[in-house]
Design an enzyme around this catalytic site. Structure first.
Site, PDB file in Angstrom:
ATOM      1  N   CYS A 207       0.838  -1.204   0.000  1.00 56.68           N
ATOM      2  CA  CYS A 207       0.000   0.000   0.000  1.00 56.68           C
ATOM      3  C   CYS A 207       0.877   1.259   0.000  1.00 56.68           C
ATOM      4  CB  CYS A 207      -0.965  -0.045   1.173  1.00 56.68           C
ATOM      5  SG  CYS A 207      -2.344   1.129   1.027  1.00 56.68           S
TER       6      CYS A 207
ATOM      7  N   HIS B  45      -3.539  -5.218   1.351  1.00 59.59           N
ATOM      8  CA  HIS B  45      -3.305  -5.580   2.750  1.00 59.59           C
ATOM      9  C   HIS B  45      -3.772  -7.025   2.943  1.00 59.59           C
ATOM     10  CE1 HIS B  45      -2.283  -1.601   4.259  1.00 59.59           C
ATOM     11  NE2 HIS B  45      -3.300  -1.102   3.586  1.00 59.59           N
TER      12      HIS B  45
END
Length: 525
Positions: A342, A452
Site C-alpha cells: 500500500c 493488505h
C-alpha cells in the site's frame, strides 16, 4: 431492539477488552445464540474492509470472526484514524466523513454523530439474540466524559450490564478498579455488575485476599480471573500491541552460511504504521525471523525488506530520509528482496503528488525502485479483492500457486510509467471489472501491491517464502503454517480459557439467556 446486551469496559486502554469481547462472542456462538460485537467508536490505524467495501476497526472484524459471522460496518460505526498534529480522519459508516482536530471532534461533532451510532446498534440488535459491546479506554476519563459516546452513554442506550476489566500484568490492578468505579456517577456505578482481572500469571490463591478486599470496597463481585494466554495468533487493536521499539537495543542479524537458517525479514516501523497485522502470518512461520526496524543498522543482514502501509505516506517517507533508511534500502536493492504494501508501494515509486494537500503540502520524490507515480485523491478506495499474479513466478523463481487476495484501503491513485510491469490482475468476489494491481521489476526482486492481508492466504505466503529462500540460496522450508486453522484454534483456545476462568452462569444471567452449564461439565469429563 430485540437483542440482549452486555458490555466490557476497561480501567484503561489495552487491558484486553477486545480479546475478551471476541471470547464472549465465540462462547455465545458456541451456545447457539446469534451474537454480534459492537464498538461505537474506535481509534486505530489497524482497519479492515467489509464485504460491502466499507472500513471498520480490525478488532471488530476479528470479533465477527469469533462470532462466526461476516463483519458489518454497523459493528463499528465510527473509526478515528490519527493523522498527526492532533487531527484524525473520521470514518463514519465505513466512509471518510472528515478530518478534524481532537478538540473540534469532541466538543462539537460527537453529539451530531451519536444518532448514527444508535441506528447502527439498533440494526444489529434487530438481527441478533445478544450484542457484546466493547468500551474504549476508560469510562472514567473525566476530562472527556461529557462527550463520551463509547462507554457509559452507550451502555445506557443499550441498557447493558457492564463488566469492568483490569489488567494485572500492567500493575496496580486493584487501585485502577477502585479508582475507575469511584469516578463514575452513582447511576453509572449501578450498571457495573462486576469485574474481571485479566492476564494473571501465578497462583490465583495468592490473589484471593486482594479480591475479597476489593469486592468489599467496590460492593461488586469478581466474575473471574483470566490467566495470561501466550501465543495467541490474534489481531492487536492498535500500535500498543507492537513491541516498544525505542527501548530495544539495536537489533541485527549475525552473519551465517547455514542454508537452513531462518529467512530474515525486516519491516520498517514507520511512525504512521498502519495495519501492522499484515505481518502476523509471516511472523508465525517457523522458517522466518521477522523484526520491526527503525534504524539503518537494524536492516543489516536482512534478506527481505518490507515497507508497510502508512496513514501519512509522505511524512513517513520524509522520516525515512531523516533516518537514512531510504539510502540503506537503495544500497541493498541489488542484493535484497524489497516489498512495498500500500503506502509502502507508493514510497517505492518515483513520485507522490498531493495536489489537494490530503496528506502533504508538496510533491515528493519516491525511492524510484518501481516505475509508478501516485497522486493522492479525496476518495478512499476500500474493497476486498481476489486474483492472480501476472507471471507464474516470484523473485524470478517459479511458484506453485499464483493466487492472491486481500483488501485495499488507500486514497492514492497510482499510474504506470514507461517500462512498468503490473504485479497482479484482481477483481471482486464475483469476478466483476478486473483491474491491475501493483508493480514488479524485470528482475523480480522488488514488487509492490495495494493488497493488505496478502500474506494471510497460505498458498501465496508459502510460495513467497519458498521463492524468497531460493533467491537467497537457502534451503526449502521444512515446515509451513496453516494460518486460517491456527487462528481458529486460537479463538477456540481463547474461548476455552475464558470459559474455565469466569462465572459464565453470571454472564448469561446478566443477558437473560440460558447457559447449559451441566452440559459443559459433562463434556469436560
Amino acid at each position: 431492539m430485540t437483542a440482549r446486551s452486555i458490555m466490557l469496559l476497561g480501567t484503561s486502554s489495552h487491558v484486553g477488552k477486545s480479546l475478551l469481547t471476541a471470547a464472549l462472542c465465540r462462547i455465545f456462538a458456541q451456545e447457539g445464540y446469534r451474537v454480534a460485537p459492537f464498538k461505537s467508536q474506535n481509534m486505530s490505524l489497524n482497519s479492515a474492509v467489509t464485504h460491502e467495501g466499507l472500513e471498520i476497526g480490525r478488532a471488530q472484524a476479528l470479533q465477527a470472526e469469533a462470532a462466526c459471522i461476516l463483519p458489518s460496518v454497523h459493528m463499528n460505526p465510527i473509526l478515528l484514524k490519527p493523522s498527526g498534529s492532533m487531527t484524525s480522519q473520521i470514518v463514519v459508516h465505513g466512509k471518510i466523513w472528515g478530518n478534524l482536530s481532537a478538540a473540534d471532534y469532541h466538543l462539537r461533532r460527537v453529539s451530531e454523530l451519536f444518532p448514527l451510532v444508535c441506528e447502527s446498534y439498533q440494526t444489529l440488535a434487530s438481527q441478533n439474540d445478544v450484542i457484546v459491546l466493547e468500551g474504549a479506554g476508560s469510562p472514567a476519563e473525566i476530562n472527556l466524559k461529557s462527550q463520551d459516546i463509547v462507554n457509559m452513554r452507550m451502555a445506557e442506550f443499550a441498557d447493558a450490564s457492564c463488566i469492568l476489566i483490569g489488567d494485572i500484568d500492567r500493575g496496580g490492578v486493584f487501585a485502577s478498579l477502585l479508582g475507575t468505579v469511584e469516578l463514575l456517577e452513582f447511576h453509572e456505578r449501578a450498571r457495573i455488575a462486576g469485574f474481571i482481572i485479566n492476564r494473571f500469571r501465578g497462583d490465583v490463591k495468592l490473589l484471593e485476599p486482594g479480591i475479597r478486599m476489593i469486592e468489599d470496597r467496590l460492593g461488586k463481585p469478581c466474575i473471574g480471573v483470566v490467566p495470561y494466554i501466550p501465543g495467541l495468533s490474534l489481531d492487536e487493536e492498535d500500535s500498543l500491541g507492537l513491541p516498544d521499539l525505542d527501548s530495544q537495543p539495536n537489533l541485527s542479524w549475525q552473519p551465517s552460511n547455514d542454508p537452513s537458517r531462518r529467512l530474515r525479514i525486516a519491516v520498517i516501523a514507520l511512525p504512521s504504521f498502519s495495519n501492522f497485522t499484515d505481518f502476523d502470518a509471516l511472523n508465525a512461520e517457523p522458517c522466518v525471523s521477522l523484526q520491526f526496524c527503525r534504524t539503518p543498522d537494524q536492516l543489516g543482514g536482512a534478506d527481505v525488506i518490507i515497507i508497510p502501509g502508512s496513514k501519512q505516506t509522505a511524512d513517513d517517507l520524509l522520516w525515512m530520509r531523516s533516518q537514512n533508511i531510504d539510502t540503506a534500502i537503495l544500497s541493498y536493492a541489488d542484493t535484497c528482496l524489497i516489498v512495498g504494501i500500500c503506502g509502502g508501494m507508493q514510497i517505492l515509486g518515483t513520485e507522490i503528488a498531493d495536489p489537494l494537500k490530503m496528506e502533504s503540502a508538496s510533491t515528493i520524490n519516491g525511492l524510484g525502485l518501481l516505475a509508478i507515480r501516485t497522486s493522492m485523491q479525496p476518495n478512499k478506495m476500500t474493497r476486498i479483492s481476489y486474483g492472480h499474479l501476472l507471471t507464474p513466478s516470484l523473485f524470478g523463481q517459479p511458484v506453485t500457486s499464483t493466487s492472491v487476495s486481500g483488501y485495499e484501503i488507500h486514497i492514492g491513485e497510482t499510474e504506470y510509467l514507461d517500462g512498468a510491469a503490473p504485479f497482479a490482475r484482481l477483481a471482486n468476489e464475483r469476478g466483476d471489472n478486473p483491474f491491475l494491481d501493483g508493480c514488479i521489476t524485470d528482475r523480480g526482486n522488488v514488487f509492490g501491491t495495494y493488497l493488505h492481508g496478502i500474506f494471510d492466504a497460505d498458498d501465496f505466503r508459502h510460495s513467497f517464502l519458498a521463492a524468497a529462500r531460493k533467491f537467497c540460496h537457502l534451503s526449502a522450508p521444512q515446515k509451513l503454517e496453516n494460518w486460517k486453522q491456527r487462528r481458529e484454534q486460537s479463538l477456540n483456545r481463547l474461548a476455552a480459557t475464558v470459559r474455565d476462568s469466569i462465572d459464565l452462569t453470571k454472564i448469561f444471567d446478566l443477558t437473560g439467556l440460558a447457559y447449559r452449564e451441566e452440559l459443559h461439565k459433562k463434556e469436560q469429563h
